[in-house]
Design an enzyme around this catalytic site. Structure first.
Site, short mmCIF file in Angstrom:
data_model
loop_
_atom_site.label_atom_id
_atom_site.label_comp_id
_atom_site.label_asym_id
_atom_site.label_seq_id
_atom_site.Cartn_x
_atom_site.Cartn_y
_atom_site.Cartn_z
N ARG A 72 -41.51 65.65 40.99
CA ARG A 72 -41.04 64.75 40.92
C ARG A 72 -40.67 63.80 39.62
NH1 ARG A 72 -42.82 62.28 45.59
NH2 ARG A 72 -44.44 63.48 46.70
N GLU A 91 -41.33 53.32 47.47
CA GLU A 91 -41.66 53.59 46.14
C GLU A 91 -42.99 53.40 45.85
OE1 GLU A 91 -39.79 55.56 44.03
OE2 GLU A 91 -37.96 56.41 45.16
N ASN A 147 -45.69 56.09 45.46
CA ASN A 147 -46.97 56.16 44.15
C ASN A 147 -48.85 55.98 44.56
OD1 ASN A 147 -44.68 56.54 42.64
ND2 ASN A 147 -45.19 54.61 41.50
#
Length: 141
Positions: free
Chosen positions: A106, A48, A52
């Protein structure tokens, strides 16, 4: 507190490097007394964080992502650093379901997922300078 072991990794902000980063950190952490579930948690959080940095930090441009891992007697610290565009409002970005890219499917859950799988998460960011996400996972004795 004394560092027992450490690792530093740098790679380009290419999507295919997300799995490399996740596996590299998991491999590094596999020598620590984490169980399979805890290693899976670390892999998910790193995935993650790197995603990002790629999607939001560099937003389609090429840049460098750095991961630093430090092992202490009671925890591991993982830093995911980008020198991308930074986060305008960190508090807002930490809100579940907040996303700056709703048109890109997203979910806005990246930080929430990282926080849920780790024992502590700290996000530091400055516009135009980048973001550092620090993840802490306690080592069970």
């Amino acid at each position: 507190m004394e560092i027992i072991n450490k690792m530093n990794l740098k790679f380009w902000s290419k999507g295919e490097n997300e799995s490399f980063a996740r596996l590299a950190v998991a491999s590094f952490c596999s020598n620590i007394s984490f169980d399979v579930e805890e290693i899976s948690d670390i892999k998910t959080a790193v995935s993650e964080g790197v995603t990002n940095a790629i999607v939001h930090g560099y937003d389609g441009t090429m840049g460098e992502i750095e991961i630093n891992c430090e092992v202490y007697s009671d925890h591991v610290k993982i830093e995911i650093i980008d020198l991308g565009k930074g986060i305008d409002d960190v508090e807002k970005a930490l809100t579940p379901f907040f996303t700056t890219k709703p048109d890109k499917e997203r979910s806005g859950m990246g930080f929430t997922v990282m926080e849920g799988f780790m024992d502590k998460m700290v996000v530091e960011s400055a516009l135009g300078k980048g973001t550092k996400v620090t993840l802490i996972k306690k080592i069970k004795k």
